[in-house]
Design an enzyme around this catalytic site. Structure first.
Site, PDB file in Angstrom:
ATOM      1  N   TYR A   1      -9.751  -5.088   2.947  1.00  0.00           N
ATOM      2  CA  TYR A   1      -9.113  -3.910   3.534  1.00  0.00           C
ATOM      3  C   TYR A   1      -9.407  -2.728   2.613  1.00  0.00           C
ATOM      4  O   TYR A   1      -8.546  -2.258   1.888  1.00  0.00           O
ATOM      5  CB  TYR A   1      -7.614  -4.207   3.620  1.00  0.00           C
ATOM      6  CG  TYR A   1      -6.737  -3.228   4.381  1.00  0.00           C
ATOM      7  CD1 TYR A   1      -7.176  -1.979   4.799  1.00  0.00           C
ATOM      8  CD2 TYR A   1      -5.428  -3.576   4.671  1.00  0.00           C
ATOM      9  CE1 TYR A   1      -6.331  -1.116   5.475  1.00  0.00           C
ATOM     10  CE2 TYR A   1      -4.569  -2.728   5.352  1.00  0.00           C
ATOM     11  CZ  TYR A   1      -5.036  -1.501   5.745  1.00  0.00           C
ATOM     12  OH  TYR A   1      -4.189  -0.645   6.409  1.00  0.00           O
TER      13      TYR A   1
ATOM     14  N   ARG B   1      -8.574  -7.320  13.242  1.00  0.00           N
ATOM     15  CA  ARG B   1      -7.814  -6.563  14.221  1.00  0.00           C
ATOM     16  C   ARG B   1      -8.701  -5.410  14.661  1.00  0.00           C
ATOM     17  O   ARG B   1      -9.363  -4.778  13.823  1.00  0.00           O
ATOM     18  CB  ARG B   1      -6.525  -6.046  13.562  1.00  0.00           C
ATOM     19  CG  ARG B   1      -5.543  -5.446  14.538  1.00  0.00           C
ATOM     20  CD  ARG B   1      -4.908  -6.493  15.396  1.00  0.00           C
ATOM     21  NE  ARG B   1      -3.851  -5.926  16.226  1.00  0.00           N
ATOM     22  CZ  ARG B   1      -3.557  -6.381  17.441  1.00  0.00           C
ATOM     23  NH1 ARG B   1      -4.201  -7.394  17.955  1.00  0.00           N
ATOM     24  NH2 ARG B   1      -2.587  -5.830  18.123  1.00  0.00           N
TER      25      ARG B   1
ATOM     26  N   ARG C   1       0.830  -1.208   0.000  1.00  0.00           N
ATOM     27  CA  ARG C   1       0.000   0.000   0.000  1.00  0.00           C
ATOM     28  C   ARG C   1       0.863   1.256   0.000  1.00  0.00           C
ATOM     29  O   ARG C   1       0.427   2.307  -0.421  1.00  0.00           O
ATOM     30  CB  ARG C   1      -0.874   0.040   1.266  1.00  0.00           C
ATOM     31  CG  ARG C   1      -2.001  -0.935   1.315  1.00  0.00           C
ATOM     32  CD  ARG C   1      -2.596  -1.014   2.714  1.00  0.00           C
ATOM     33  NE  ARG C   1      -3.149   0.221   3.232  1.00  0.00           N
ATOM     34  CZ  ARG C   1      -4.389   0.653   3.012  1.00  0.00           C
ATOM     35  NH1 ARG C   1      -5.207  -0.064   2.281  1.00  0.00           N
ATOM     36  NH2 ARG C   1      -4.810   1.786   3.534  1.00  0.00           N
TER      37      ARG C   1
ATOM     38  N   ASP D   1     -10.272   1.041   1.457  1.00  0.00           N
ATOM     39  CA  ASP D   1     -10.301   2.454   1.789  1.00  0.00           C
ATOM     40  C   ASP D   1     -11.697   2.961   1.425  1.00  0.00           C
ATOM     41  O   ASP D   1     -12.529   2.212   0.914  1.00  0.00           O
ATOM     42  CB  ASP D   1      -9.226   3.197   0.991  1.00  0.00           C
ATOM     43  CG  ASP D   1      -7.823   2.839   1.467  1.00  0.00           C
ATOM     44  OD1 ASP D   1      -7.656   2.647   2.680  1.00  0.00           O
ATOM     45  OD2 ASP D   1      -6.906   2.741   0.629  1.00  0.00           O
TER      46      ASP D   1
ATOM     47  N   ARG E   1      -0.186   5.503  16.473  1.00  0.00           N
ATOM     48  CA  ARG E   1      -0.082   6.878  15.984  1.00  0.00           C
ATOM     49  C   ARG E   1      -0.876   7.831  16.848  1.00  0.00           C
ATOM     50  O   ARG E   1      -1.785   7.422  17.584  1.00  0.00           O
ATOM     51  CB  ARG E   1      -0.519   6.990  14.524  1.00  0.00           C
ATOM     52  CG  ARG E   1      -1.810   6.292  14.189  1.00  0.00           C
ATOM     53  CD  ARG E   1      -1.999   6.187  12.661  1.00  0.00           C
ATOM     54  NE  ARG E   1      -3.098   5.299  12.360  1.00  0.00           N
ATOM     55  CZ  ARG E   1      -3.379   4.802  11.167  1.00  0.00           C
ATOM     56  NH1 ARG E   1      -2.623   5.106  10.131  1.00  0.00           N
ATOM     57  NH2 ARG E   1      -4.404   3.994  10.984  1.00  0.00           N
TER      58      ARG E   1
ATOM     59  N   ARG F   1       9.498   6.134  -3.413  1.00  0.00           N
ATOM     60  CA  ARG F   1       9.841   7.001  -4.549  1.00  0.00           C
ATOM     61  C   ARG F   1      11.181   7.717  -4.354  1.00  0.00           C
ATOM     62  O   ARG F   1      11.598   7.959  -3.225  1.00  0.00           O
ATOM     63  CB  ARG F   1       8.757   8.020  -4.858  1.00  0.00           C
ATOM     64  CG  ARG F   1       7.747   8.400  -3.845  1.00  0.00           C
ATOM     65  CD  ARG F   1       6.851   9.493  -4.415  1.00  0.00           C
ATOM     66  NE  ARG F   1       5.443   9.168  -4.302  1.00  0.00           N
ATOM     67  CZ  ARG F   1       4.675   9.546  -3.268  1.00  0.00           C
ATOM     68  NH1 ARG F   1       5.183  10.258  -2.297  1.00  0.00           N
ATOM     69  NH2 ARG F   1       3.406   9.212  -3.231  1.00  0.00           N
TER      70      ARG F   1
ATOM     71  N   GLU G   1      -4.062   6.107  18.983  1.00  0.00           N
ATOM     72  CA  GLU G   1      -4.685   4.908  18.397  1.00  0.00           C
ATOM     73  C   GLU G   1      -3.933   3.663  18.871  1.00  0.00           C
ATOM     74  O   GLU G   1      -2.760   3.494  18.565  1.00  0.00           O
ATOM     75  CB  GLU G   1      -4.610   5.051  16.875  1.00  0.00           C
ATOM     76  CG  GLU G   1      -5.464   4.084  16.125  1.00  0.00           C
ATOM     77  CD  GLU G   1      -5.488   4.408  14.631  1.00  0.00           C
ATOM     78  OE1 GLU G   1      -5.743   5.563  14.245  1.00  0.00           O
ATOM     79  OE2 GLU G   1      -5.212   3.487  13.847  1.00  0.00           O
TER      80      GLU G   1
HETATM   81  N1  UDP Z   1       3.303   0.726   8.082  1.00  0.00           N
HETATM   82  C1  UDP Z   1       4.499   0.680   8.751  1.00  0.00           C
HETATM   83  N2  UDP Z   1       4.994   1.821   9.308  1.00  0.00           N
HETATM   84  C2  UDP Z   1       4.339   3.003   9.239  1.00  0.00           C
HETATM   85  C3  UDP Z   1       3.103   3.052   8.552  1.00  0.00           C
HETATM   86  C4  UDP Z   1       2.607   1.891   7.994  1.00  0.00           C
HETATM   87  O1  UDP Z   1       5.125  -0.374   8.856  1.00  0.00           O
HETATM   88  O2  UDP Z   1       4.838   4.010   9.784  1.00  0.00           O
HETATM   89  C5  UDP Z   1       2.788  -0.548   7.511  1.00  0.00           C
HETATM   90  C6  UDP Z   1       1.924  -1.322   8.513  1.00  0.00           C
HETATM   91  O3  UDP Z   1       2.118  -2.706   8.285  1.00  0.00           O
HETATM   92  C7  UDP Z   1       0.524  -0.920   8.105  1.00  0.00           C
HETATM   93  C8  UDP Z   1       0.670  -0.839   6.597  1.00  0.00           C
HETATM   94  O4  UDP Z   1       1.967  -0.296   6.387  1.00  0.00           O
HETATM   95  O5  UDP Z   1      -0.433  -1.874   8.532  1.00  0.00           O
HETATM   96  C9  UDP Z   1      -0.366   0.015   5.902  1.00  0.00           C
HETATM   97  O6  UDP Z   1      -0.304   1.309   6.432  1.00  0.00           O
HETATM   98  P1  UDP Z   1      -1.445   2.378   6.193  1.00  0.00           P
HETATM   99  O7  UDP Z   1      -0.968   3.684   6.702  1.00  0.00           O
HETATM  100  O8  UDP Z   1      -1.889   2.298   4.778  1.00  0.00           O
HETATM  101  O9  UDP Z   1      -2.585   1.805   7.141  1.00  0.00           O
HETATM  102  P2  UDP Z   1      -3.977   2.388   7.648  1.00  0.00           P
HETATM  103  O10 UDP Z   1      -3.913   3.881   7.572  1.00  0.00           O
HETATM  104  O11 UDP Z   1      -5.021   1.754   6.780  1.00  0.00           O
HETATM  105  O12 UDP Z   1      -4.015   1.895   9.056  1.00  0.00           O
END
Ligand code: UDP
Length: 378
Positions: free
Chosen positions: A359, A255, A178, A361, A286, A182, A311
């Site tokens: 999953y 989860r 996801r 969005d 976060r 870059r 969270e």
């Molecule tokens: N992820 C990570 N470190 C970060 C942010 C994301 O390892 O700082 C990984 C983690 O496995 C997460 C996945 O990337 O479940 C997808 O992150 P995303 O931010 O897309 O998740 P969401 O916002 O849907 O919780």
């Protein structure tokens, strides 16, 4: 039968579907077990700030039809997601881009970053070869191939393992795909052409979608299911598919999350909407500071206070909120069996994150609802 459709769940899938069917002249009733509409996008205004009560929701898509559709219902602001990650007191930009590589290794050019990354990717490829694998089989292998061991151990492993409650080598590789990688100095978390937050909060979007449609809140479909099944010609079910079939093939794993909402008497707590804590021993993943989703520049200081949310990932147990499907091959196979049962229900339409066990969005959820409504109209 007073209605053409009973729509179970007033989240995005249900609201979009109901809206489109009403346009077709159908009589719709929407019910939701929560006391509000909008599902997980719900963002009430508290002390002048829209708080994302079920976690940060940042709308992004490149789907022209979805863009066109949502823009008919809300005006989107210019918010661009650019999270910060904190690891042992050091700050990194996300997603993985030239800023991150500079912070990690001190490299200044794309060529230097590529060389650094290639060295680490080589190690990861060699390890796969040693195991006789042509493709990464889990998130850890995938992450090492994408960004190498330094970034993996600093920004991914700890966050991922606390987020999902298991080791990264037992998770599907798709989860980490996801995130973009870059070689430009661009902290935009998404590659999509369209991104933003509805001005006035997500309730503007859902209120517009549900305008003129009968909605009954705090109504649980499963309490009185037989009666509910009789109120309409068809039922649109956007809840957990395993629950609909009384868990006959077992529980689909999820989860869950726990949110700690706090008000802070300071105008700017962390300077960014999303700050990730990537160490395993910090219990939350976060901290969200909600005003940054809708206040930019000097406007951030208009209010002397701010709202933040910590969270915490949590185990899912029956009764808890199912947030993220854990799409392991076994869980997907189980969902497939439920889907086969669903296909035999000619009076029930299943859709959305919990029925599709995906999953999703927000934009893909809307896409599914547009497709489902189109199929119904045929
Ligand atoms: N992820 C990570 N470190 C970060 C942010 C994301 O390892 O700082 C990984 C983690 O496995 C997460 C996945 O990337 O479940 C997808 O992150 P995303 O931010 O897309 O998740 P969401 O916002 O849907 O919780």
């Amino acid at each position: 039968m007073n209605y053409d459709y009973l729509i179970v769940g007033a989240g995005l899938f249900g609201s979009v579907f109901a809206h489109l069917m009403k346009q077709q002249g159908k009589r719709c009733l929407v019910i939701d077990k929560r006391p509000h509409v909008g599902g997980n996008t719900y963002s009430p205004c508290i002390r002048g700030i829209h708080r994302h009560d079920y976690g940060a929701h940042i709308f992004h898509t490149s789907d022209p039809e979805v863009i066109d559709f949502v823009c008919q219902h809300a005006h989107f602001n210019r918010y661009t997601n650019s999270p910060i990650a904190i690891h042992r007191g050091k700050l990194f930009n996300l997603p993985f881009n030239m800023n991150t590589f500079h912070q990690m290794w001190g490299v200044k050019t794309p060529a230097e970053a590529q060389a650094m990354l290639e060295e680490q990717r080589r190690e990861a490829r060699a390890e796969l070869q040693r195991l006789g694998l042509s493709q990464p089989q889990n998130l850890e292998q995938q992450a090492l191939l994408l960004v190498g061991k330094d970034i993996y151990h600093t920004l991914i492993k700890g966050y991922t393992e606390k987020q999902w409650g298991c080791t990264a080598n037992t998770l599907p590789p798709e989860i980490i795909r996801r995130l973009p990688v870059r070689f430009v100095f661009d902290n935009n978390y998404f590659n999509d052409s369209f991104q933003g937050i509805p001005e006035g909060g997500y309730n503007v979007l859902t209120d517009s979608l549900l305008n003129g449609i009968e909605v009954r809140l705090s109504e649980d479909f499963f309490e009185g299911r037989e009666e509910w099944m009789k109120v309409a010609k068809k039922v649109v079910f956007s809840g957990p598919i395993d629950r609909f079939f009384d868990y006959c093939f077992g529980h689909l794993p999820y989860r869950s999350l726990r949110f700690e909402h706090l008000e802070v008497e300071e105008s700017n707590f962390q300077g960014n909407a999303v700050v990730n804590y990537t160490e395993a021993d910090v219990p939350y993943t976060r901290i969200i500071e909600h005003k940054h989703f809708e206040s930019f520049g000097e406007d951030v200081y208009r209010l002397p206070h701010t709202l933040i949310t910590k969270e915490y990932p949590a185990a899912w147990t029956p009764g808890a909120e199912p947030f993220y499907p854990i799409n392991t091959p076994e869980a997907n196979a189980c969902h497939e069996r439920y889907k086969q049962l669903a296909a035999q229900q000619d009076r029930v339409i299943f859709g959305g994150r919990l029925a599709d066990y995906r999953y999703y969005d927000m934009a893909p959820t809307i896409r599914c609802a547009l497709d489902a409504a189109r199929k119904e109209a045929q």
